[in-house]
Scaffold this motif. Sequence first.
Motif, PDB file in Angstrom:
ATOM      1  N   PRO A 804       0.810  -1.233   0.000  1.00 22.47           N
ATOM      2  CA  PRO A 804       0.000   0.000   0.000  1.00 22.47           C
ATOM      3  C   PRO A 804       0.837   1.274   0.000  1.00 22.47           C
ATOM      4  N   GLN A 805       2.111   1.182   0.342  1.00 19.54           N
ATOM      5  CA  GLN A 805       2.935   2.381   0.457  1.00 19.54           C
ATOM      6  C   GLN A 805       3.762   2.662  -0.792  1.00 19.54           C
ATOM      7  N   VAL A 806       3.684   1.795  -1.824  1.00 20.58           N
ATOM      8  CA  VAL A 806       4.450   2.027  -3.046  1.00 20.58           C
ATOM      9  C   VAL A 806       3.560   2.719  -4.070  1.00 20.58           C
ATOM     10  N   GLU A 807       4.191   3.309  -5.074  1.00 17.10           N
ATOM     11  CA  GLU A 807       3.451   4.075  -6.083  1.00 17.10           C
ATOM     12  C   GLU A 807       2.937   3.201  -7.220  1.00 17.10           C
ATOM     13  N   LYS A 808       3.633   2.089  -7.458  1.00 14.95           N
ATOM     14  CA  LYS A 808       3.237   1.222  -8.558  1.00 14.95           C
ATOM     15  C   LYS A 808       3.626  -0.204  -8.231  1.00 14.95           C
ATOM     16  N   ILE A 809       2.800  -1.148  -8.670  1.00 14.95           N
ATOM     17  CA  ILE A 809       3.053  -2.572  -8.417  1.00 14.95           C
ATOM     18  C   ILE A 809       3.093  -3.288  -9.759  1.00 14.95           C
ATOM     19  N   ILE A 810       4.133  -4.137  -9.927  1.00 16.44           N
ATOM     20  CA  ILE A 810       4.253  -4.967 -11.128  1.00 16.44           C
ATOM     21  C   ILE A 810       4.182  -6.422 -10.687  1.00 16.44           C
ATOM     22  N   LEU A 811       3.191  -7.156 -11.195  1.00 12.56           N
ATOM     23  CA  LEU A 811       3.018  -8.564 -10.823  1.00 12.56           C
ATOM     24  C   LEU A 811       3.539  -9.427 -11.967  1.00 12.56           C
ATOM     25  N   VAL A 812       4.519 -10.275 -11.640  1.00 11.52           N
ATOM     26  CA  VAL A 812       5.151 -11.149 -12.618  1.00 11.52           C
ATOM     27  C   VAL A 812       4.678 -12.577 -12.395  1.00 11.52           C
ATOM     28  N   SER A 813       4.259 -13.223 -13.474  1.00 16.41           N
ATOM     29  CA  SER A 813       3.834 -14.618 -13.387  1.00 16.41           C
ATOM     30  C   SER A 813       4.164 -15.300 -14.708  1.00 16.41           C
ATOM     31  N   GLU A 814       4.757 -16.485 -14.615  1.00 19.73           N
ATOM     32  CA  GLU A 814       5.119 -17.290 -15.784  1.00 19.73           C
ATOM     33  C   GLU A 814       5.996 -16.517 -16.761  1.00 19.73           C
ATOM     34  N   GLY A 815       6.888 -15.689 -16.228  1.00 20.75           N
ATOM     35  CA  GLY A 815       7.823 -14.955 -17.064  1.00 20.75           C
ATOM     36  C   GLY A 815       7.217 -13.788 -17.810  1.00 20.75           C
ATOM     37  N   MET A 816       6.046 -13.330 -17.410  1.00 23.63           N
ATOM     38  CA  MET A 816       5.392 -12.202 -18.070  1.00 23.63           C
ATOM     39  C   MET A 816       4.835 -11.250 -17.022  1.00 23.63           C
ATOM     40  N   ILE A 817       4.698  -9.996 -17.412  1.00 22.29           N
ATOM     41  CA  ILE A 817       4.036  -9.019 -16.546  1.00 22.29           C
ATOM     42  C   ILE A 817       2.540  -9.166 -16.782  1.00 22.29           C
ATOM     43  N   LYS A 818       1.889  -9.825 -15.823  1.00 19.29           N
ATOM     44  CA  LYS A 818       0.463 -10.085 -15.986  1.00 19.29           C
ATOM     45  C   LYS A 818      -0.388  -8.894 -15.562  1.00 19.29           C
ATOM     46  N   GLU A 819       0.066  -8.198 -14.513  1.00 18.91           N
ATOM     47  CA  GLU A 819      -0.698  -7.049 -14.014  1.00 18.91           C
ATOM     48  C   GLU A 819       0.259  -5.990 -13.517  1.00 18.91           C
ATOM     49  N   GLN A 820      -0.135  -4.696 -13.692  1.00 18.90           N
ATOM     50  CA  GLN A 820       0.625  -3.604 -13.123  1.00 18.90           C
ATOM     51  C   GLN A 820      -0.294  -2.416 -12.910  1.00 18.90           C
ATOM     52  N   GLY A 821      -0.001  -1.686 -11.833  1.00 18.25           N
ATOM     53  CA  GLY A 821      -0.826  -0.540 -11.473  1.00 18.25           C
ATOM     54  C   GLY A 821      -0.627  -0.194 -10.022  1.00 18.25           C
ATOM     55  N   THR A 822      -1.464   0.689  -9.483  1.00 19.94           N
ATOM     56  CA  THR A 822      -1.373   1.061  -8.067  1.00 19.94           C
ATOM     57  C   THR A 822      -2.013  -0.019  -7.213  1.00 19.94           C
ATOM     58  N   PHE A 823      -1.838   0.080  -5.916  1.00 12.66           N
ATOM     59  CA  PHE A 823      -2.414  -0.902  -4.993  1.00 12.66           C
ATOM     60  C   PHE A 823      -3.931  -0.905  -5.097  1.00 12.66           C
ATOM     61  N   GLU A 824      -4.531   0.302  -5.167  1.00 16.85           N
ATOM     62  CA  GLU A 824      -5.990   0.403  -5.241  1.00 16.85           C
ATOM     63  C   GLU A 824      -6.508  -0.189  -6.544  1.00 16.85           C
ATOM     64  N   GLU A 825      -5.807   0.092  -7.649  1.00 15.12           N
ATOM     65  CA  GLU A 825      -6.255  -0.410  -8.945  1.00 15.12           C
ATOM     66  C   GLU A 825      -6.215  -1.934  -9.003  1.00 15.12           C
ATOM     67  N   LEU A 826      -5.110  -2.504  -8.529  1.00 17.40           N
ATOM     68  CA  LEU A 826      -4.988  -3.962  -8.583  1.00 17.40           C
ATOM     69  C   LEU A 826      -5.914  -4.645  -7.589  1.00 17.40           C
ATOM     70  N   SER A 827      -6.187  -3.983  -6.477  1.00 17.08           N
ATOM     71  CA  SER A 827      -7.113  -4.558  -5.487  1.00 17.08           C
ATOM     72  C   SER A 827      -8.519  -4.668  -6.056  1.00 17.08           C
ATOM     73  N   LYS A 828      -8.845  -3.785  -6.984  1.00 17.69           N
ATOM     74  CA  LYS A 828     -10.183  -3.789  -7.564  1.00 17.69           C
ATOM     75  C   LYS A 828     -10.287  -4.683  -8.791  1.00 17.69           C
ATOM     76  N   CYS A 829      -9.314  -4.597  -9.661  1.00 18.08           N
ATOM     77  CA  CYS A 829      -9.457  -5.284 -10.940  1.00 18.08           C
ATOM     78  C   CYS A 829      -8.252  -6.145 -11.300  1.00 18.08           C
ATOM     79  N   GLY A 830      -7.528  -6.659 -10.305  1.00 20.63           N
ATOM     80  CA  GLY A 830      -6.401  -7.541 -10.572  1.00 20.63           C
ATOM     81  C   GLY A 830      -6.640  -8.905  -9.971  1.00 20.63           C
ATOM     82  N   PRO A 831      -7.173  -9.845 -10.714  1.00 22.52           N
ATOM     83  CA  PRO A 831      -7.513 -11.158 -10.137  1.00 22.52           C
ATOM     84  C   PRO A 831      -6.308 -11.892  -9.572  1.00 22.52           C
ATOM     85  N   LEU A 832      -5.191 -11.867 -10.267  1.00 22.56           N
ATOM     86  CA  LEU A 832      -4.001 -12.535  -9.740  1.00 22.56           C
ATOM     87  C   LEU A 832      -3.515 -11.850  -8.476  1.00 22.56           C
ATOM     88  N   PHE A 833      -3.560 -10.535  -8.473  1.00 18.01           N
ATOM     89  CA  PHE A 833      -3.143  -9.780  -7.294  1.00 18.01           C
ATOM     90  C   PHE A 833      -4.051 -10.072  -6.113  1.00 18.01           C
TER      91      PHE A 833
END
Length: 1367
Positions: A804-833
Motif C-alpha cells: 500500500p505504500q508504493v506508487e506502482k506494483i508490477i506482478l510477474v507470473s510465468e515470465g510475463m508481466i500479468k498485471e501492473q498498477g497502483t495498490f488500489e487499482e490492482l485490489s479492484k481489478c487484478g484477479p491474480l493480485f
Amino acid sequence: MGFEPLIWYCKPEPNSIWDKIVDSTFGSYTPCAINTLVTSTSNLVLMGLCLYRIWLISCNVKAQRFCLKSHYYNYMLGMLACYCAVQPVLRLLTGNSAFNLNEETGFAPFEITALVIESLAWFSMIILILLETKVYIRQFRWLVRFGVIYVLVGDIVMLDLLLSVKDYSNRSALFLYISTVIFQVLFGTLLLVYVPNLVPYSHHTTIQAEIPENGEYEPLCGDDQVCPEMCANLLSRLSFGWITPLMKQGYRKPITEKDVWKLDKWDQTETLNEKFQKCWMSEFQSSNPWLLRAFNNSLGKRFWYGGIYKIGNELFLFVGPIFLSRLLDSMQNGDPSWIDYIYAFSIFVGVLVCVLCDAQYVQNVMRVGFQLRSTLVAAVFRKSLRLTHESRKKFSSGKLMNMITTDANALQEVCQQLHGLWSAPFRIIIAMVLLYQELGVASFIGSLMLVLIIPLQTFVISKVRKLAKEALQQTDKRVGLMIEILSAMDTVKCYAWETSFQSRIQSIRHEELSWLRKAQLLYALNNFILNSIPVLVTVTSFGMFALLGRELTPARAFTSLSLFSVLRFPLSTLPSVLSKVANANVSLQRLEELFLAEERNLKQNPPIVPGLPAISIKNGYFSWDPKAEKATLSNINVEIPVGSLVAIIGGTGEGKTSLISAMLEELPLISDGNATIRGTVAYVPQISWIFNATVRENILFGSKFDHNRYWKAIDVTSLEHDLNFLPGRDFTEIGERGVNISGGQKQRVSLARAVYSNSDVYIFDDPLSALDAHIAQEVFRNCIKEGLQGKTRVLVTNQLHFLPQVEKIILVSEGMIKEQGTFEELSKCGPLFQKLMENAGKMEQEVDSNKDRDSHDNKTDALPFNNEAMVELPNDTNYEKGKLRKSVLVKKEERETGVVSWKVLTSYTSALGGLWVVSILFACYTLTEALRISSSTWLSVWTSQDSTAASQAGYFIFIYALFSFGQVSVALANSYWLIISSLRAAKRLHDAMLDKILRTPMVFFQTNPVGRIINRFAKDTGDIDTNVFNLGNMFLGQVWQLLSTFVLIGTVSTISLWAIMPILIFFYVAYIFYQSTAREVKRMDSITRSPVYAHFGESLNGTVRFNLDPFNEHNDADLWEALERAHLKDVIRRNSCGLDAQVSEGGDNFSVGQRQLLSLARALLRRSKILVLDEATAAVDVRTDALIQKTIRQEFYSCTMLIIAHRLNTIIDCNRILLLDTGKVLEYSSPEKLLQNEETAFYKMVQSTGPVNAEYLCSLVFGRTENNSNEYNKELEIHTKPLASIHWNTATQFAIATTLSSLQHLQSPNTKDKKDIHNITKNAVTTLQEVLEGKHGESIEETLTKYHVPIDRCVFEPDRPVQPGIS
C-alpha cells in the motif's frame, strides 16, 4: 744465507731426508711448513670457533637456551677430547717428536708451538662440551663441526707426510700420532651424527632482538621506498649492488610485505594490464586474433632485450674450451710461461663476461615472466567479471582458478626459457664446429646421431603434451570440486558427506596422478636418451678418431670432453624447453578461448533526462539460454518514471529477479525490443555480497569517506544499534561471506553501501526478507521510502504488507508481466493480485518507530572476536575520544620463517616411503658419481698410453663406453625411482591435507578465506606434483657431484682439499646472506596469491540429480517425490533434461527461492531425525511458504526440528521458542507462556507486527490450546495412526512369520505322520489368531530384539516373500 728467525724457528737440516725423499718445493723446510701452515692453522680455527660458541652460551642473552635431556653422550665426547688434549702434552713431556728422523732428538720451535696450539684447541673443546651439559644453544654448532673436520683433514695431510718417511721415523712417535688421529676421527664422527635431545631451559628469559617491524632502508633515490634499480649506476646494475639493502634487511630479520620495495610504475599490475588490454583490443579486431602476438606487443621489448645478453653468454661460453686447448698445447710444447698466463687470464675473462651476461639475461627474462603472470591474473579476473551468462557456463570457477595458477605459471616458466629454442641449437652447432677442429671427420658421426634423434624427440614431446593436457583437465576437475566443497562446507558437514566427497576427490586425484606419472616417466626416458647422446657421440668420435690412426693426446681429449660437456646442457634442456613450450601452447589456447569469449555490454548508462523514464523496456523477450525453446521473460513492456517507488511481486520462480536482471542489462535480449536504464545504478542483491574487510570498508566500497553521508547511511539502515554491540563498531572486521554477522546485518550493510553510493536508480532484490518485522518496517520507511525519496527505486519483495505504500506494483507470473498498477487499482481489478493477497493472510501493520527495540535483529551466529587490539580512532568518526578494541577475525596468513625445519624434511621423507626409499636414492646418486669419475679416470689412463693400436683402442673404448652408459642407465633408474616416490608422496600429502580439512571444525573455514585453502590445493599441490621432483633431482645431483669432487681432490692431493675448504665458509656465508631473503620472498609470493584465489571461491555445480542425491543412493521415483513435496516438481519437469537438468555454478539458473526449495527437497529425501531450517523459506512467497510449512510438519512430524525464521507465522506453532539477543539466550519457553506475559520480549515482538496480525498470531497459539479436544486431537490422531498401523503390521508379520516357520517343518523328512502335520497347522493358526487379538506382545519384542529390527521398520509388505522369523 736464509732468514735467521726462520732458520731458528724451523731448524732445517741441509741435504736431509726431507730433501731427498719428500717431493716438495719446501725442501728441508717441509715439516715446518706443513706443521705450521696446516696443523697449527687448523687448530687455531677450531679453537677460535670453540671460544666464540662458549661466548655465545655464556654472554649472548638473545640466544634461545635449552638443556640436554641426557648428558652421557657429552661425557663420552669429553673423554675423547681429553685424550686429544693430553696427547700433545704427553709428547712434549716425553720428548717424542714425530719429525726426528734417524734417531734425532729434541723439538724444533715450530713443533713446540704446534703442540701447544693443538692442546689448547682441544682443551677449549672440553670446556665447550662441559658447558653444553649445563646450557645448550643451537647457534653456531655446525661451524664447530666444520672446525673439527678441518682439523681432521689437516691431520691427514700431516699423516700422509709422515708415512712417506716412515722407514726413518721413530716408531713410538708415529704410533702416538696415528692414535691421536684415530681418536680425533672417532670424535668427529660422533659429533657429526650427534642430534641432541633438548628441553627448554627454565632459568633464562630470551631477549628478542630489537629490530623495528618495518625496518627502513637507506634511500637510493628519492624519499619513497621505491625499487632503486633504475637509479643505480652501470656497475651497480651489472653486479646487482642496488639490491644489497634488501638483502641486509632479510639477513637481520625475516622480511615482511612492508619491507619489500614498492614496484616501479612499469612493473605494477595496473599499468601492465592496461597496456595488455590495448594490445589485445587491437589484436581482437584483426581477422585472426592471436594472444601470443598481443603478449609480444605488450611485454616483448624487455624479453628481446634479454636475448641480446643471451647471445653474449653463448659466445663467451666457448672461450674456455678454445683457450683450454691452447693452454694444454702450450704446456705440452714447453712454451714460455707468460703465454700460459695469458691463456689462463683469457679463460678467466671469458668466464666472467659469460657469467655477467647470463645474470643480466636471467634477470630480464625472469622480470618478463613475473610481469606476464601478473598480467594474466589481472586479465583473467577482469574477463571473468565481464563474461556473459552463456559464456560463463564454459568457464567454471575451477577452470578459471586453474588458469591463474597452472596456466599462468606455465607461461611464466616458458617465458623464462623460451630463448633456449634458438640458443640450444646455436650452442650445438658451435660445439660441433669446434669438435670438428679437434677430431676432424670423426665428429661427423656425432652430428649424424644428433640429426637422427630429432624425429624421436618430436614423437616423445607430442606424447608428453597429450599426457600433460589430460592431467591438466583432471586438475581442473579436482580444484573445481574442492571450491564447491569448501564454499558449502557447512552443508557437507551437516549431511556428514565428508567421507563420500573425500572418496570422490581422491578418485579424481588418482586419475590426475596417473596421467602425471605417465608424462613424467616418459619425460625421464627422454632425458635418458638425450643424456646418452653425448656419451654415444664421445665414444664413437674417440673410437673413430683412434681407428683412423690419429693420436688422442690429453689436450685433444679433455678439450673435446669440455666441448661435449657444453653440448650436454643444450641437449638436456632442449627437451625440457620443448615440453614446456608444448604445455604453454595448451595453456595459451585455453586462455585465448577465454579472452575470445563474449562479454557483457558494459557501456555507461545514458544520463537522466527530464520527461523520460528512468527504466524503460519495450517488446522485451529475454532468455538466459539463447537455445531454449521458451524465453525466460516474454512480452515485457514497462516504464518506471524518475523518482518513483515501484514494487515487483510474484510467486517463487516466476521471474522477479530475471526482470530486474533485464533492467540491469544482465539478461540477454533475444528480440528486436529494447531495454534502457538511465543514470547511475546501485543494486542490492537478494543474497548480500560481503567481502573480508571492516564494516566501514564494506560500506565505502572504495569511495572516499564523507562523514555526513556515511552516518546517514548507517542511520537509515538501522545499523547504529548493531555497531554498539560490535567490539570495534564499524572498524570491526567482517569475515569472508560475512560469517560473523547475522543475515539481517549483512543485508543492512549491503543496503548502506547502496545508500552511500548516492546513485540515481536503486534496485532492491528482496532485501527485507532477512529482517524481522520491526526492523523491516524501519528500513522500508527510513531508507527505501523516505531516505531515498526523489530517487528511482525498484523493490522486489515477498512481504506484501508494504505494497500500500508504493506508487506502482508490477506482478510477474510465468515470465510475463500479468498485471501492473497502483495498490488500489490492482485490489479492484487484478484477479491474480487479489488471489496473491488472499494467500498472504493478515497483513502486518506499520507501528510507531519509537516502540521498544528489544526485537532488534540481533540473531548472531557470530564467532568470538579474538585477537583484539587497541586502536586509535581516526578523527572522522563521531565516537567519543579514546581507544577502542579493534577486532581481527580472519588472521593474517601464517608463514614459516627461517630455514626449512627438519620436521618438514622428515615429513616429506616419510611421505616418500621412509628411509629405505631415500637410501636407494642416495645409493643411485653415489653409484652415478662413481661411474662418472671412473669414466673420466679411464679416459685419462687411455690418453696417457703410447700405443694407438686398433685392438688396444677398442679395449679402451669398450671400458669407457661401459662406464659412461652405466652412468646414464643408473641416472635413468634413479629418475624413475624418484618420480614414483615423489608422486606417491604427493598423493599421501594431498590425501592427508584433504582428510584434515574435511575433519576440521567449521570455525576454521569461517576464519580462513576459501582462497587461502584453495591456494594449498592448487598452486602448492601443483608444485609438489611437478617441481619438487625436478628441483630435488637437480639439487641432489649437484650435491653428490660436489661431494665426489671433494673426494677426488682429497684422494689426489689432500693438501689441496685442505686449502679449498675455507672457501666453503665463504660460500656458506654468501648462501645464508642470499637465502635468508630469497626464502622469505618465496613464502610471501605463495601466501599473497590467496586473496586473488578467494575471488573465485563462490561455486554444489552439477545437475538436479547430483544436488539432491550426490552419491546415487536413491532411485528416480524417490527424487521426484521429494521434489513434489518441496513444490519444485513442475519447475524441474518443464526442463527437457528432467533430473539431469544442469544447475549452474551457485545455482544461477534458479531463483533464490527455488534454491532454498532444492535444499529442502534434499532434506526431505534424506529423512533425517534432526532437521535444521535456517531461514529455509525466507526468499519464497507467502503462498509457497505456507505450503512448505505444511509439508514440513507432515513429513517430519516424528523428527526434532530447529527452525530459524523472521516470519513469526513460520515459528508460532513450535513447541518451544528460543529468543536470542546479542548472542545470549533472552527467553526460552512455549509460545503460550511467552504470550501470556506482556513483559516478555517475544510478546512485544508479536505486538510490533501490528494489532491485526498480533491478534491473528495469538489466535493461532491459544486456539490450539483451547481446541485441544478438536484440532489437537485430530493432529494427535494423525500422529498416532501411523504408529498404531506400525504396531499392527508388526504383530501381523510376527504371526504370519511364525506360522510359515511352523509350516516349514511340513517339508522336513522327520515329519511323516499326517497327524503331526495336522497338529502343527492347528497350532500355527491358533498363534496367528492370538496375535491378532493382541497377545504375545513380549514374544514379539524379544524376537525383534533378537534380530536387531526396529519396530518402525517391521512393516508387512504383501508383495515381498516373508522368511521365517522377522523380516
